[in-house]
Design an enzyme around this catalytic site. Structure first.
Site, PDB file in Angstrom:
ATOM      1  N   HIS A 166       0.855  -1.206   0.000  1.00  0.00           N
ATOM      2  CA  HIS A 166       0.000   0.000   0.000  1.00  0.00           C
ATOM      3  C   HIS A 166       0.880   1.241   0.000  1.00  0.00           C
ATOM      4  O   HIS A 166       1.307   1.716   1.060  1.00  0.00           O
ATOM      5  CB  HIS A 166      -0.931  -0.008   1.218  1.00  0.00           C
ATOM      6  CG  HIS A 166      -1.978   1.064   1.176  1.00  0.00           C
ATOM      7  ND1 HIS A 166      -3.326   0.814   1.288  1.00  0.00           N
ATOM      8  CD2 HIS A 166      -1.881   2.408   1.012  1.00  0.00           C
ATOM      9  CE1 HIS A 166      -4.003   1.944   1.198  1.00  0.00           C
ATOM     10  NE2 HIS A 166      -3.139   2.939   1.039  1.00  0.00           N
ATOM     11  N   ASP A 220      -6.129   3.052  -9.236  1.00  0.00           N
ATOM     12  CA  ASP A 220      -7.264   3.339  -8.347  1.00  0.00           C
ATOM     13  C   ASP A 220      -8.131   4.493  -8.836  1.00  0.00           C
ATOM     14  O   ASP A 220      -7.665   5.431  -9.480  1.00  0.00           O
ATOM     15  CB  ASP A 220      -6.807   3.543  -6.892  1.00  0.00           C
ATOM     16  CG  ASP A 220      -6.242   4.920  -6.602  1.00  0.00           C
ATOM     17  OD1 ASP A 220      -5.710   5.549  -7.524  1.00  0.00           O
ATOM     18  OD2 ASP A 220      -6.350   5.351  -5.438  1.00  0.00           O
ATOM     19  N   GLU A 245     -10.986   3.793   6.648  1.00  0.00           N
ATOM     20  CA  GLU A 245      -9.899   4.658   7.116  1.00  0.00           C
ATOM     21  C   GLU A 245     -10.489   5.836   7.886  1.00  0.00           C
ATOM     22  O   GLU A 245     -10.023   6.170   8.978  1.00  0.00           O
ATOM     23  CB  GLU A 245      -9.075   5.148   5.915  1.00  0.00           C
ATOM     24  CG  GLU A 245      -7.904   6.069   6.285  1.00  0.00           C
ATOM     25  CD  GLU A 245      -7.208   6.663   5.055  1.00  0.00           C
ATOM     26  OE1 GLU A 245      -7.757   6.541   3.940  1.00  0.00           O
ATOM     27  OE2 GLU A 245      -6.134   7.263   5.222  1.00  0.00           O
TER      28      GLU A 245
END
Ligand SMILES: [Zn+2]
Length: 349
Positions: free
Chosen positions: A23, A145, A209
């Site tokens: 990540h 993404d 998150e």
């Protein structure tokens, strides 16, 4: 600072340990060194070229300042050559930290919307990937993404770039979703993830998150998530933790990022221990390292402290990332063996 607390021996062990990172963002990995090279290519930008002034510029006062700096770096990526330079230099920084394999999250829409030709963009990242593997020994793979806040147009375009046979780069392994979670419900992107998965890509959205555990459930049930970016709020839902553990869905934990963005108030309150105790496969990652004043080695030191790990524990943590990666089995076995050999050698000396 708290993250300096790992014993010096353990820090040296971590620094030499072969690692995989799952990540980490492309533009968010631009170190002051790389930004100064980009700024020198584009005189007149508001980003200073001088390394000292740049270090000052990179000292964030708050999250709004972080966004401002991030966007000013985005503004420096104007040509395919900028894209190539950024990608190749990010790999150099990774190699210095003994990163053997990284899945780099790229937001191609940010570049194509700014007028960079899609074909030239793909050629630039692929050229950098091949050169980095040959010259630094770091294997790169891509996650494309969707910038969630940019809406349907961005999602459609990201899907096109990821699945059009004439564009899709060889190194692409997964499809992601980033940007703010508040006001951007995950389920709206189900059609995009369905098509990306049908095209053979893995699903790795950010979730939980800055919003609660329901977002993680949505990522699992609506977007087919195979790993969760952050997943921080999963700690609030024991059923979710049990589900993640049972189905071996890894979490991509980025401790310092969570503090910088206020997703977690204090490092000592970070739920990473709770994840590990629940049997969830935890991986440690750096997210936007220079922008959060960290690097992968520092994140391992933070995690070692929070989880109370010694060298063998840290080596296991590094192997978690290898196993949770989308590398082929032979590649996973090779890096895992390298981690074991390194650990035995270090502990014997
Ligand atoms: Zn991220």
């Amino acid at each position: 600072m708290t993250h300096q607390h790992a014993p010096r021996d353990l820090q040296a062990f971590i620094a030499g340990l072969p690692k995989a990172e799952l990540h980490v963002h492309h533009v968010g990995s631009a170190s002051p060194r790389i930004v100064s090279e980009l700024a020198a290519r584009h005189p007149g930008s508001k980003v200073p070229c001088d390394p000292e002034a740049l270090a000052e510029y990179f000292t964030f006062t708050d999250f709004a300042h972080f966004i401002e700096v991030y966007l000013s770096v985005v503004d420096l990526i104007r040509t395919p050559e900028d894209v190539r330079l950024l990608t190749y230099e990010v790999a150099r920084d990774m190699a210095r930290q003994q990163v053997r394999y990284a899945e780099l999250t790229i937001t191609p829409f940010s570049s194509t919307r700014r007028g960079i030709d899609a074909r030239a963009f793909m050629d630039a990242i692929e050229d950098a990937r091949k050169a980095a593997e040959k010259e630094f020994g770091t294997v790169l793979r891509w996650c494309f993404d969707i910038p969630g806040e940019a809406g349907a147009e961005a999602a459609d375009e990201t899907l096109r770039l990821a699945t059009d046979d004439r564009l899709r780069p060889e190194g692409l392994v997964s499809f992601g979703l980033g940007g703010p979670e508040i006001g951007v419900p995950r389920p709206q992107f189900k059609p995009h993830f369905d098509r990306a998965i049908a095209a053979g890509l893995h699903s790795v959205p950010h979730a939980g998150e800055t919003t609660g555990p329901q977002t993680v459930w949505d990522a699992l049930t609506e977007l087919g998530a195979e790993r969760i970016g952050h997943g921080t709020s999963s700690a609030e839902d024991p059923k979710l933790l049990a589900h993640l553990a049972e189905h071996r869905i890894p979490l991509e934990v980025c401790p310092t990022s969570n503090i910088a963005t206020r997703a977690v108030a204090d490092l000592d309150e970070h739920p990473i221990r709770k994840f590990a105790e629940a049997g969830v496969l935890v991986t440690v990652n750096s997210d936007d390292p220079p922008m959060f004043g960290t690097d992968l080695n520092t994140e391992y030191a933070v995690a070692a402290r929070l989880l109370g790990l010694d060298e063998r524990g840290v080596a296991e943590l590094a192997k978690n990332a290898v196993h949770a990666s989308f590398l082929d089995e032979a590649g996973k076995a090779r890096i895992a063996a390298e981690i074991d050999a390194y650990t035995e050698r270090r502990l014997a000396s």
